[in-house]
Scaffold this motif. Structure first.
Motif, PDB file in Angstrom:
ATOM      1  N   ARG A  59       0.814  -1.223   0.000  1.00 11.64           N
ATOM      2  CA  ARG A  59       0.000   0.000   0.000  1.00 11.64           C
ATOM      3  C   ARG A  59       0.840   1.263   0.000  1.00 11.64           C
ATOM      4  NH1 ARG A  59      -4.258  -2.487   4.249  1.00 11.64           N
ATOM      5  NH2 ARG A  59      -5.579  -3.481   2.698  1.00 11.64           N
ATOM      6  N   ASN A  72       0.411  -3.545   5.525  1.00  8.68           N
ATOM      7  CA  ASN A  72       0.868  -2.830   4.333  1.00  8.68           C
ATOM      8  C   ASN A  72       0.550  -3.587   3.048  1.00  8.68           C
ATOM      9  OD1 ASN A  72       2.186  -0.749   2.899  1.00  8.68           O
ATOM     10  ND2 ASN A  72       4.067  -1.935   2.826  1.00  8.68           N
ATOM     11  N   GLU A  74      -2.149  -5.648   0.301  1.00  9.49           N
ATOM     12  CA  GLU A  74      -3.487  -5.984  -0.170  1.00  9.49           C
ATOM     13  C   GLU A  74      -3.317  -6.872  -1.393  1.00  9.49           C
ATOM     14  OE1 GLU A  74      -5.995  -2.805  -1.679  1.00  9.49           O
ATOM     15  OE2 GLU A  74      -4.230  -1.654  -2.225  1.00  9.49           O
TER      16      GLU A  74
END
Length: 120
Positions: A59, A72, A74
């Motif tokens: 991210r 952090n 996805e």
């Protein structure tokens, strides 16, 4: 070609298992265990057959920032991941191609002596 001995096969299998376990400690494997196999943008679902198309996106765009809680990361499909990085490049003004070193233009003339060669 002779078949490998059973002790050699045992060594190969043991090595493969060790390497698989080491890969399991990587951030991709940890993220796949932590999150459902669904793209975080387009909600496309994944199975083992197409799991290679699911990527882990950082991210904050820092690939060295891999907290144990996965905050952090996805999971994004290839298409959404590419789109995210394109948007980030548009926002920051730094495209992936700009990050590479600039190569100086060629100054040599490969046809410099051609006229003299053709006269002969």
């Amino acid at each position: 070609m002779c078949p490998p001995s059973s002790s050699k096969l045992d060594q190969i299998v043991a090595k493969a298992r060790r390497e698989a376990e080491a890969r399991g400690h990587g951030y991709r494997e940890r993220a796949l265990k932590m999150y459902p196999w669904v793209c975080g943008r387009c909600a496309r679902e994944f199975t083992r057959a197409n799991l290679h198309e699911l990527t882990v996106h950082h991210r904050n765009h820092n690939h060295d920032d891999n907290p144990a809680d996965g905050s952090n990361w996805e999971l994004l499909c290839l298409y959404c991941h590419d789109n995210e990085h394109s948007r980030y490049g548009d926002y920051t003004g730094v495209a992936a191609s700009d990050a590479e070193e600039k190569v100086a233009a060629a100054t040599a003339n490969p046809f410099a002596g051609l006229k003299d060669l053709l006269k002969r």
